[in-house]
Scaffold this active site. Structure first.
Site, PDB file in Angstrom:
ATOM      1  CG  ASP A 164      10.059  -6.266 -43.266  1.00  0.00           C
ATOM      2  OD1 ASP A 164       9.851  -6.772 -42.153  1.00  0.00           O
ATOM      3  OD2 ASP A 164       9.408  -6.575 -44.280  1.00  0.00           O
ATOM      4  CD  GLU A 175      11.431  -4.073 -39.732  1.00  0.00           C
ATOM      5  OE1 GLU A 175      10.903  -5.189 -39.738  1.00  0.00           O
ATOM      6  OE2 GLU A 175      10.822  -3.031 -40.072  1.00  0.00           O
TER       7      GLU A 175
END
Length: 248
Positions: A67, A139
């Site tokens: 992320d 992610e």
């Protein structure tokens, strides 16, 4: 996927090719596609995979890292791609590019769903097509790329996978009040002020008239069935008077 560790890694060859990276540590990619629902089963030997080895087996930790890597690469890219754009517009573009929907589209492109390692219950409930799971795993894959090869393979994958989205995405239109506020700030003026001039009509169908003032500009009024609508109308009218395009 097979339960044999070597076979598990071999099953991920297609995914590694889609990512454009040859992993030195294949276990990172394996972790990136392992859903937390599988951890409890593997600890008891019922998950058909490698034994649990503590934190990092499932994708949550890699998701946390990915992320941040995605956010940095996209921010860097936006500054390069839109050199004249202001921070507010860049922030809106950034939010759109790193949100779940954008990650899910990339996950679909690389066929991530079929590589996910899920518990039987999660798989039977449609986990391979779950948009949240796909976004989280995407992610995690970015985190695995970063840990295995550094920023270069992560940046290369992101720029290739998000190329069509960065060209397509536009910042959400500003409402007139926000647009007027940003115009005033850009001119180093005080923020706009709104004043209720009057309220007419019956209680069930009122009409509000609001005046907006900005330093150095003639005040303008707007009307509407609520104060908020009247304020927006007044802001729109003032922006048009200033020759500023109004989005909404």
């Amino acid at each position: 996927m097979s339960g044999n560790p070597e076979a598990l890694l071999a099953d991920l060859d297609d995914l590694a090719k889609a990512l454009g990276h040859g992993f030195r540590d294949g276990s990172l990619l394996l972790d990136a596609v392992t859903h937390p629902s599988l951890m409890g089963l593997e600890r008891t030997g019922r998950g058909g995979g490698r034994p649990a080895q503590g934190p990092g087996l499932a994708y949550e930790r890699l998701e946390f890292l990915g992320d941040r890597v995605l956010g940095l690469v996209v921010a860097e890219w936006l500054l390069e791609r839109f050199p004249a754009e202001r921070e507010g517009a860049l922030a809106k573009r950034h939010a759109s590019l790193v949100q779940r929907e954008a990650l899910g589209r990339v996950a679909d492109t690389i066929g991530l769903g079929r590589h996910l390692r899920l518990s039987p219950a999660e798989a039977s409930s449609g986990g391979r097509n779950n948009r949240t799971i796909l976004a989280d795993a995407c992610e995690a894959v970015i985190g695995a790329l970063y840990l295995d090869g550094g920023m270069d393979p992560a940046r290369r994958f992101i720029r290739e996978a998000w190329a069509s989205q960065i060209e397509r995405v536009q910042p959400p239109p500003l409402d007139p009040k926000t647009a007027l506020q940003e115009w005033a700030q850009g001119k180093a003026k005080a923020l706009p002020t709104y004043e209720l001039v009057d309220q007419t009509g019956p209680a069930h169908e009122p009409e509000f008239r609001v005046r907006v003032r900005v330093e150095g500009c003639e005040p303008v009024t707007g009307t509407g069935s609520s104060k908020r609508i009247a304020e927006k109308q007044a802001a729109s009218a003032l922006l048009r008077q200033l020759g500023v395009q109004v989005d909404g």
